[in-house]
Design an enzyme around this catalytic site. Structure first.
Site, PDB file in Angstrom:
ATOM      1  CG  ASN A  43      -1.953  -1.063   1.233  1.00 36.29           C
ATOM      2  OD1 ASN A  43      -2.227  -1.688   0.211  1.00 36.29           O
ATOM      3  ND2 ASN A  43      -2.545  -1.304   2.391  1.00 36.29           N
ATOM      4  CB  THR A 221      -1.168   9.902  12.242  1.00 36.91           C
ATOM      5  OG1 THR A 221      -1.092   8.498  12.564  1.00 36.91           O
ATOM      6  CG2 THR A 221      -0.018  10.265  11.311  1.00 36.91           C
ATOM      7  CG  ASP A 253      -0.780   1.075   4.902  1.00 38.47           C
ATOM      8  OD1 ASP A 253      -0.019   1.154   5.879  1.00 38.47           O
ATOM      9  OD2 ASP A 253      -1.550   0.117   4.716  1.00 38.47           O
TER      10      ASP A 253
END
Length: 307
Positions: A43, A221, A253
């Site tokens: 990904n 994040t 990803d």
């Protein structure tokens, strides 16, 4: 030589879209099925390649129909596949994924050939690290392979970026000290530092602990709460971009692949985090992982209006 080396997993994703995630022992009918290409390494490599990054992918797939198909798919996104390994002993990795109407997901993975990407394969591919700028890794391949790759890359002054997912145990300090950047989400940051991430201040505290363990840069994040970007002289909050999520599979990803692409183009950490935020915000509005990765034009257009 490629600027970005991604070392990581490749899977076939079997996605079922349901009204809500089933509880243990429960069967939920009326699901919609979609097969897609996945794996955290793949990904991230596809995100970087589709967004214009100069990418070489180190991965191991089965010597089967799925593995050969994946090689062709990666090449179609501009990824250098010359160092892909094909296993005759194990099948291509497979993930079974439930996705609820609210975008939440539940995932089980059979790693298959991903477990056969070994330190010796990193040794064989060592020449591709000469001249590379970034090595991006995750934790869906053997940990000793991740650690060995980090050792070699750091010795060559390649910037090692680790997305510490999925977290299965502690990351030793000797590996943390080799990292130019680590990108945990809230759950991973808590496992790494013991700090429960309930606010931006908590994220900064967790980042400070990781900096104290030798990591050069940290990005935590936090989904809809944005991200924090930290190093010894930088403490910045990058807000999220508000969208209606359809499928959050692979969002992190896409973020990491986009982040390293932007960094390889000379953007600073904050600029790269903004670019990655926009890319991942587009991806969650679509089903699938690699199928949801936006084009460079889409990201650039959305970035122009991102405040």
């Amino acid at each position: 030589m490629s600027k970005i080396i991604v070392a990581g997993s490749s899977n076939i994703d079997m996605n079922i879209y349901v009204e809500r995630l089933p509880r243990p022992g429960e069967t939920i009918g009326e699901g919609r099925f979609m097969q897609a290409n996945g794996g955290k390494g793949a990904n991230q490599a596809v995100a970087a390649g589709r967004l214009g990054g100069d990418v070489l992918f180190l991965t191991c797939v089965g010597d089967d129909m799925q593995g050969r198909m994946l090689k062709d798919v990666f090449a179609s996104d501009g990824i250098n596949t010359s160092r892909m390994k094909f296993s005759s002993a194990s099948p291509t990795g497979t993930a079974l994924i439930f996705v609820a109407d609210d975008g939440e997901n539940s995932i089980a993975v059979a790693p298959g050939a991903n477990r056969e990407l070994l330190p010796s394969d990193i040794d064989a591919a060592e020449p591709v690290l000469d001249g590379a700028e970034f090595l991006l890794m995750q934790l869906e391949i053997p940990f000793e392979t991740v650690r060995h790759a980090a050792d070699i890359a750091a010795a060559k002054n390649v910037k090692v970026v680790l997305n510490p997912a999925p977290m299965a145990g502690e990351i030793p300090s000797e590996l943390l000290g080799k990292l130019w950047l680590i990108t945990p989400n809230e759950t991973e940051a808590e496992k790494l530092t013991g700090i429960t991430i309930g606010s931006v201040d908590d994220a900064f505290k967790a980042a400070d602990i990781l900096l104290g363990k030798g990591v050069d840069n940290v990005i935590v994040t936090m989904g809809s709460s944005g991200s924090v970007v930290c190093n010894s002289s930088l403490r910045v909050v990058v807000p999220s971009r508000k969208v209606t999520a359809v499928d959050t599979v692979g969002a992190g990803d896409v973020y990491n692949g986009a982040l390293v692409t932007a960094l390889s183009e000379g953007k600073d950490l904050v600029q790269a985090a903004r670019f990655a935020t926009v890319a991942s915000s587009i991806a969650v509005t679509r089903p699938g992982a690699q199928s949801a990765v936006p084009t460079r034009q889409e990201v650039d257009e959305a970035l122009a209006s991102f405040q």
